[in-house]
Write an enzyme that holds these catalytic residues in place. Structure first.
Site, PDB file in Angstrom:
ATOM      1  N   MET A   1     -69.141 -28.728 -33.105  1.00 51.49           N
ATOM      2  CA  MET A   1     -68.200 -29.746 -32.713  1.00 51.49           C
ATOM      3  C   MET A   1     -66.808 -29.533 -33.244  1.00 51.49           C
ATOM      4  O   MET A   1     -65.956 -30.344 -32.991  1.00 51.49           O
ATOM      5  CB  MET A   1     -68.683 -31.096 -33.214  1.00 51.49           C
ATOM      6  CG  MET A   1     -68.307 -31.384 -34.637  1.00 51.49           C
ATOM      7  SD  MET A   1     -68.644 -30.038 -35.773  1.00 51.49           S
ATOM      8  CE  MET A   1     -70.374 -30.047 -35.873  1.00 51.49           C
ATOM      9  N   PRO A   2     -66.543 -28.493 -33.970  1.00 47.58           N
ATOM     10  CA  PRO A   2     -65.186 -28.434 -34.495  1.00 47.58           C
ATOM     11  C   PRO A   2     -64.207 -27.894 -33.459  1.00 47.58           C
ATOM     12  O   PRO A   2     -64.571 -27.153 -32.548  1.00 47.58           O
ATOM     13  CB  PRO A   2     -65.313 -27.444 -35.662  1.00 47.58           C
ATOM     14  CG  PRO A   2     -66.782 -27.260 -35.890  1.00 47.58           C
ATOM     15  CD  PRO A   2     -67.415 -27.460 -34.551  1.00 47.58           C
ATOM     16  N   LEU A   3     -62.979 -28.300 -33.622  1.00 50.26           N
ATOM     17  CA  LEU A   3     -61.863 -27.662 -32.933  1.00 50.26           C
ATOM     18  C   LEU A   3     -61.021 -27.006 -34.017  1.00 50.26           C
ATOM     19  O   LEU A   3     -60.610 -27.671 -34.964  1.00 50.26           O
ATOM     20  CB  LEU A   3     -61.021 -28.704 -32.190  1.00 50.26           C
ATOM     21  CG  LEU A   3     -59.705 -28.181 -31.596  1.00 50.26           C
ATOM     22  CD1 LEU A   3     -59.957 -27.139 -30.516  1.00 50.26           C
ATOM     23  CD2 LEU A   3     -58.882 -29.338 -31.029  1.00 50.26           C
TER      24      LEU A   3
ATOM     25  N   THR B   1     -60.732 -29.621 -37.073  1.00 49.97           N
ATOM     26  CA  THR B   1     -61.164 -30.996 -36.837  1.00 49.97           C
ATOM     27  C   THR B   1     -62.667 -30.956 -36.623  1.00 49.97           C
ATOM     28  O   THR B   1     -63.160 -30.186 -35.795  1.00 49.97           O
ATOM     29  CB  THR B   1     -60.473 -31.588 -35.601  1.00 49.97           C
ATOM     30  OG1 THR B   1     -59.058 -31.434 -35.735  1.00 49.97           O
ATOM     31  CG2 THR B   1     -60.795 -33.059 -35.441  1.00 49.97           C
TER      32      THR B   1
END
Lengths: 127, 127, 127
Positions: C1-3, C72
């Site tokens: 899920m990270p950006l 993020t």
């Protein structure tokens, strides 16, 4: 109050990019109660190798046309509002630009109301 | 500990951009207790259509000269500190570069102290 | 899920930049339980004066080779996981690209699981 960062690969027209911004703005107003005219967006084009979206994560197919939208906004939106926002952005980009809905990546970063200054050095939303 | 992202339209001089960064850094040290030499900034120029600031939201007049400042910093600043930061950045940009105060857009994103590594793979601020 | 937003000065090869992204992705999977294939990265080159890293803050030596990584991701990682992430990224960049560990700047921004849409206008992680 949101700040939208929109990142995509180069090769689209200025009209295309402007319309991406239009969709994000219109949907913010319609789904998460953003005030009219509250439009602050940074739209950045990247070389092809500058934006990396996995081609199949979660079973969706993504290409170089993937659009990244990262929105900083005030905390307090409900899950339903967030869902409505995601859906309406994907629908709007599909309808107005032919973007495949699978290629719309969205992330929200929530902050306090006092964390904004819209100019003049004032904290317009602080209470 | 802050990371400042500064985004503005192309067409300004390197000196102008450097001074924007100087003002943000100086004000961080003066108003929100950022440590001396804690300067990490990403300053990006954009084509005119890459930075969109509403021309009249909240009654302020904004043009292509609008400067976007997004600061990620440790949580814990008071509202008074944030207000002082906003005001001093707008004043500093006006005094040193002639920027109209209405064109200074600021957003803060707050994180935990443990969310930083300043190098060497260590969490220097974790407790 | 990270950006992951990765920012660095221009002048490196496409292979170099790709490998920076590889290291960040590999380490996310290994240290903070990112799912396999969850790779979404924006890698931006900047002119020399667009990325400013203090040359000596906290006693570390930084040059124009400094790499900024802002990730993020979902909240909930432990401090140990964050420490492991920082260390493994610095080690990986050093081992695979010769980057000095002092020049790896990392910041984490934590959000809720419901704050992501990976495509199709759905909130895939919402519960």
């Amino acid at each position: 109050m949101p700040l939208a960062r929109i990142d995509l690969a180069q090769g689209k027209s200025p009209d295309y990019r402007r319309t991406v911004g239009d969709v994000v703005y219109d949907v913010m107003v319609a789904t998460v109660n953003a005030p009219k005219d509250d439009r602050f967006q940074i739209i950045t084009e990247h070389p092809p190798d500058g934006v990396i979206a996995d081609p199949s994560y979660l079973g969706l197919r993504r290409t170089a046309n993937c659009i990244f939208i990262q929105l900083t906004l005030n905390e307090g939106r409900t899950l339903d509002q967030k869902r409505a926002f995601y859906k309406a952005v994907a629908d709007g980009l599909h309808e107005r630009l032919g973007v495949r809905r699978e290629e719309v990546f969205i992330n929200l970063v929530e902050v306090k109301k006092e964390n904004w200054s819209f100019g003049n050095g004032e904290a317009q939303y602080a209470q």
